[in-house]
Scaffold this motif. Structure first.
Motif, PDB file in Angstrom:
ATOM      1  N   GLN A  12     -26.661  -1.233 -65.207  1.00  0.00           N
ATOM      2  CA  GLN A  12     -26.088  -0.055 -64.535  1.00  0.00           C
ATOM      3  C   GLN A  12     -26.273   1.225 -65.344  1.00  0.00           C
ATOM      4  OE1 GLN A  12     -21.985  -1.121 -63.868  1.00  0.00           O
ATOM      5  NE2 GLN A  12     -22.320  -1.643 -61.722  1.00  0.00           N
ATOM      6  N   ASP A  13     -26.394   1.099 -66.652  1.00  0.00           N
ATOM      7  CA  ASP A  13     -26.523   2.273 -67.520  1.00  0.00           C
ATOM      8  C   ASP A  13     -27.892   2.257 -68.193  1.00  0.00           C
ATOM      9  OD1 ASP A  13     -26.335   4.292 -69.440  1.00  0.00           O
ATOM     10  OD2 ASP A  13     -24.210   3.916 -69.803  1.00  0.00           O
ATOM     11  N   LYS A  14     -28.720   3.246 -67.873  1.00  0.00           N
ATOM     12  CA  LYS A  14     -30.068   3.299 -68.434  1.00  0.00           C
ATOM     13  C   LYS A  14     -30.043   3.431 -69.957  1.00  0.00           C
ATOM     14  CE  LYS A  14     -32.554   5.030 -64.391  1.00  0.00           C
ATOM     15  NZ  LYS A  14     -31.473   4.975 -63.401  1.00  0.00           N
ATOM     16  N   ARG A  15     -28.947   3.955 -70.496  1.00  0.00           N
ATOM     17  CA  ARG A  15     -28.824   4.062 -71.948  1.00  0.00           C
ATOM     18  C   ARG A  15     -28.738   2.673 -72.579  1.00  0.00           C
ATOM     19  NH1 ARG A  15     -25.987   9.184 -73.436  1.00  0.00           N
ATOM     20  NH2 ARG A  15     -24.487   7.999 -74.684  1.00  0.00           N
ATOM     21  N   ASN A  37     -40.472   0.425 -68.210  1.00  0.00           N
ATOM     22  CA  ASN A  37     -39.808   1.663 -67.804  1.00  0.00           C
ATOM     23  C   ASN A  37     -38.358   1.359 -67.434  1.00  0.00           C
ATOM     24  OD1 ASN A  37     -39.173   4.212 -66.859  1.00  0.00           O
ATOM     25  ND2 ASN A  37     -40.160   3.911 -64.876  1.00  0.00           N
ATOM     26  N   GLU A  38     -38.162   0.630 -66.344  1.00  0.00           N
ATOM     27  CA  GLU A  38     -36.809   0.278 -65.897  1.00  0.00           C
ATOM     28  C   GLU A  38     -36.847  -1.094 -65.247  1.00  0.00           C
ATOM     29  OE1 GLU A  38     -35.442   3.286 -63.211  1.00  0.00           O
ATOM     30  OE2 GLU A  38     -35.501   4.866 -64.731  1.00  0.00           O
ATOM     31  N   VAL A  39     -35.668  -1.688 -65.088  1.00  0.00           N
ATOM     32  CA  VAL A  39     -35.565  -2.954 -64.370  1.00  0.00           C
ATOM     33  C   VAL A  39     -34.492  -2.857 -63.293  1.00  0.00           C
ATOM     34  CG1 VAL A  39     -36.312  -4.290 -66.390  1.00  0.00           C
ATOM     35  CG2 VAL A  39     -33.856  -4.001 -65.939  1.00  0.00           C
ATOM     36  N   ALA A  40     -34.605  -3.725 -62.293  1.00  0.00           N
ATOM     37  CA  ALA A  40     -33.592  -3.825 -61.231  1.00  0.00           C
ATOM     38  C   ALA A  40     -33.282  -5.304 -61.029  1.00  0.00           C
ATOM     39  CB  ALA A  40     -34.104  -3.203 -59.942  1.00  0.00           C
ATOM     40  N   PRO A  41     -31.998  -5.707 -61.120  1.00  0.00           N
ATOM     41  CA  PRO A  41     -31.643  -7.135 -61.071  1.00  0.00           C
ATOM     42  C   PRO A  41     -31.397  -7.633 -59.636  1.00  0.00           C
ATOM     43  CG  PRO A  41     -29.690  -5.850 -61.563  1.00  0.00           C
ATOM     44  CD  PRO A  41     -30.808  -4.856 -61.380  1.00  0.00           C
ATOM     45  N   GLY A  95     -27.642   8.484 -67.377  1.00  0.00           N
ATOM     46  CA  GLY A  95     -27.314   7.123 -67.793  1.00  0.00           C
ATOM     47  C   GLY A  95     -26.908   6.278 -66.602  1.00  0.00           C
ATOM     48  N   ARG A  96     -26.073   6.833 -65.741  1.00  0.00           N
ATOM     49  CA  ARG A  96     -25.541   6.091 -64.609  1.00  0.00           C
ATOM     50  C   ARG A  96     -25.788   6.854 -63.304  1.00  0.00           C
ATOM     51  NH1 ARG A  96     -22.151   2.129 -66.593  1.00  0.00           N
ATOM     52  NH2 ARG A  96     -21.215   1.808 -64.553  1.00  0.00           N
ATOM     53  N   GLU A  97     -25.786   6.097 -62.231  1.00  0.00           N
ATOM     54  CA  GLU A  97     -25.792   6.624 -60.854  1.00  0.00           C
ATOM     55  C   GLU A  97     -27.126   7.168 -60.381  1.00  0.00           C
ATOM     56  OE1 GLU A  97     -22.553   9.389 -60.603  1.00  0.00           O
ATOM     57  OE2 GLU A  97     -21.092   7.892 -61.289  1.00  0.00           O
ATOM     58  N   GLY A  98     -28.178   7.081 -61.163  1.00  0.00           N
ATOM     59  CA  GLY A  98     -29.493   7.450 -60.657  1.00  0.00           C
ATOM     60  C   GLY A  98     -30.012   6.344 -59.747  1.00  0.00           C
ATOM     61  N   TYR A  99     -30.617   6.712 -58.617  1.00  0.00           N
ATOM     62  CA  TYR A  99     -31.083   5.692 -57.663  1.00  0.00           C
ATOM     63  C   TYR A  99     -32.138   6.300 -56.757  1.00  0.00           C
ATOM     64  CZ  TYR A  99     -30.767   1.727 -54.397  1.00  0.00           C
ATOM     65  OH  TYR A  99     -31.057   0.621 -53.625  1.00  0.00           O
ATOM     66  N   ASP A 100     -33.172   5.498 -56.440  1.00  0.00           N
ATOM     67  CA  ASP A 100     -34.232   5.925 -55.520  1.00  0.00           C
ATOM     68  C   ASP A 100     -34.823   7.280 -55.918  1.00  0.00           C
ATOM     69  OD1 ASP A 100     -34.590   3.807 -53.876  1.00  0.00           O
ATOM     70  OD2 ASP A 100     -33.423   4.582 -52.195  1.00  0.00           O
ATOM     71  N   GLY A 101     -35.137   7.415 -57.200  1.00  0.00           N
ATOM     72  CA  GLY A 101     -35.791   8.628 -57.656  1.00  0.00           C
ATOM     73  C   GLY A 101     -34.851   9.734 -58.069  1.00  0.00           C
ATOM     74  N   ARG A 102     -33.563   9.610 -57.724  1.00  0.00           N
ATOM     75  CA  ARG A 102     -32.605  10.631 -58.138  1.00  0.00           C
ATOM     76  C   ARG A 102     -32.143  10.327 -59.566  1.00  0.00           C
ATOM     77  NH1 ARG A 102     -31.392   9.468 -52.787  1.00  0.00           N
ATOM     78  NH2 ARG A 102     -29.818   7.920 -53.338  1.00  0.00           N
TER      79      ARG A 102
END
Length: 383
Positions: free
Chosen positions: A109-112, A267-271, A151-158
């Motif tokens: 949930q937190d990119k950090r 880059n990033e992951v999604a579970p 860190g949080r709440e970014g989604y679908d490019g936001r």
């Protein structure tokens, strides 16, 4: 002779937090296993509303709502990360199975914390610094160019903003996040990997992603990716390492950069099931949605081989249109050989809203790319 294996239970009460298009396609796979699906979503008109066995409207982030909803279930999964993990932890303590595990969801949930996890587990990723606000970004001018991510709440490019130099500082987020060193990449790729409770893992072949230049959403996807066998093996190995080090059960999408020097960086992951796996419904032996169900039900994982090269085009609401959705060019698109249309059950369109996707299959890669371009030009979501 008695079979000592645990028997498949089709009467299991399976809950999904989130009732969007990913939940909708998961239900379509669950029908083949004769499973009843309970959905919780804040939107009374969510895409899953009319096809879920049980649909409840409610907040995904409210502790009491999630906890009460989960008490009648045996197994809980997600189709979006923005959920109340404390409620899931409480349900897990009471004997409910939660996959992916609440601790994994919390970390992702937190990119950090995601980036710190990669760093601490020797997973290749771009250099980064943690920042608390816009003023903090100002202190790291020597680190630019970089991507500023919430860190949080970014989604679908936001929640992602490029800070190329000091003149871009005003674009920085005034919330906790990170600066990630800008990667001059050659390609963006994704690997979807699954793992069940017995530790069996299987990954899907690497796909290549092409993003919208403004909205930071996947516009096209091509499978297989146009990369060397060595790069493909490296990417699949990294994806497997990530899911194993997380000790995660379920499906994990691992988005990566391929640099011009041939490095592969996470880059990033999604579970959860993911936009970069939609083509698997038509193009692979097992779809990502069936694989997710197999993983969380602790069944043997399915073969992931591609049956045919494929492309996926995201169907986004046209800029300038808001209202009841109409689909312009559908007849022309359906006349193209190898095209499969998936609409997400969303009645209202707005600019860049994900309204559906189109999968195209073809034996020839160049013809596939030409058809993908055709589909993109022909099919428009207007109001």
């Amino acid at each position: 002779m008695t079979n000592q294996k645990e028997q498949f239970n089709q009467n299991i009460q399976l809950g999904v937090l989130g009732g969007g298009q990913l939940g909708r396609m998961l239900i379509q796979s669950a029908i083949n296993f004769n499973l009843d699906i309970h959905i919780l979503d804040p939107d009374a008109e969510a895409p899953c509303k009319d096809i879920a066995t049980h649909f409840s409207q409610g907040s995904l982030t409210d502790y009491d709502t999630v906890y009460r909803w989960g008490q009648k279930l045996d197994l809980i999964t997600i189709e979006i990360e923005n959920v109340n993990v404390e409620a899931l932890k409480a349900l897990q303590k009471e004997g409910k199975k939660v996959y992916p595990q609440p601790e994994v969801i919390e970390l992702i949930q937190d990119k950090r914390s995601q980036k710190q996890f990669y760093q601490g587990n020797n997973i290749p990723t771009s250099p980064f610094v943690l920042v608390e606000n816009k003023a903090d970004v100002q202190k790291h001018l020597d680190f630019l160019p970089a991507m500023n991510k919430l860190g949080r709440e970014g989604y679908d490019g936001r929640g992602v903003q490029k800070i190329a130099s000091a003149v871009d500082i005003d674009k920085a987020f005034d919330k906790p996040g990170l600066l990630e060193k800008f990667v001059d990449f050659e390609k963006e790729i994704s690997v979807i990997v699954a793992r069940n409770a017995q530790g069996e893992t299987k990954s899907f072949p690497v796909v290549e992603l092409v993003f919208h230049p403004v909205q930071n959403l996947v516009e096209y996807l091509f499978a297989p990716a146009s990369i060397s066998e060595a790069i493909a093996r490296k990417a699949e190995s990294i994806a497997q390492a990530v899911i194993e080090k997380l000790d995660m059960v379920g499906l994990l999408a691992v988005e990566m950069f391929v640099t011009k020097e041939g490095e592969v960086l996470v880059n990033e992951v999604a579970p959860r099931t993911h936009n970069s796996g939609h083509q698997t419904i038509e193009a692979n032996i097992t779809s990502q949605f069936e694989q997710h169900l197999r993983a969380i039900l602790n069944l043997p994982l399915g073969a992931t081989d591609a049956k045919i090269p494929s492309a996926m085009v995201n169907l986004l609401g046209e800029d300038g249109y808001t209202g009841i959705a109409r689909y312009q060019g559908m007849d022309e698109v359906l006349a193209i050989s190898g095209v499969a249309v998936h609409l997400y059950g969303k009645k209202l369109t707005k600019p860049f809203r994900k309204m559906g996707h189109i999968t195209i299959v073809d034996t020839e890669q160049e013809r596939l790319k030409e058809k993908a371009k055709q589909v993109k030009e022909l099919l428009k979501v207007i109001a």
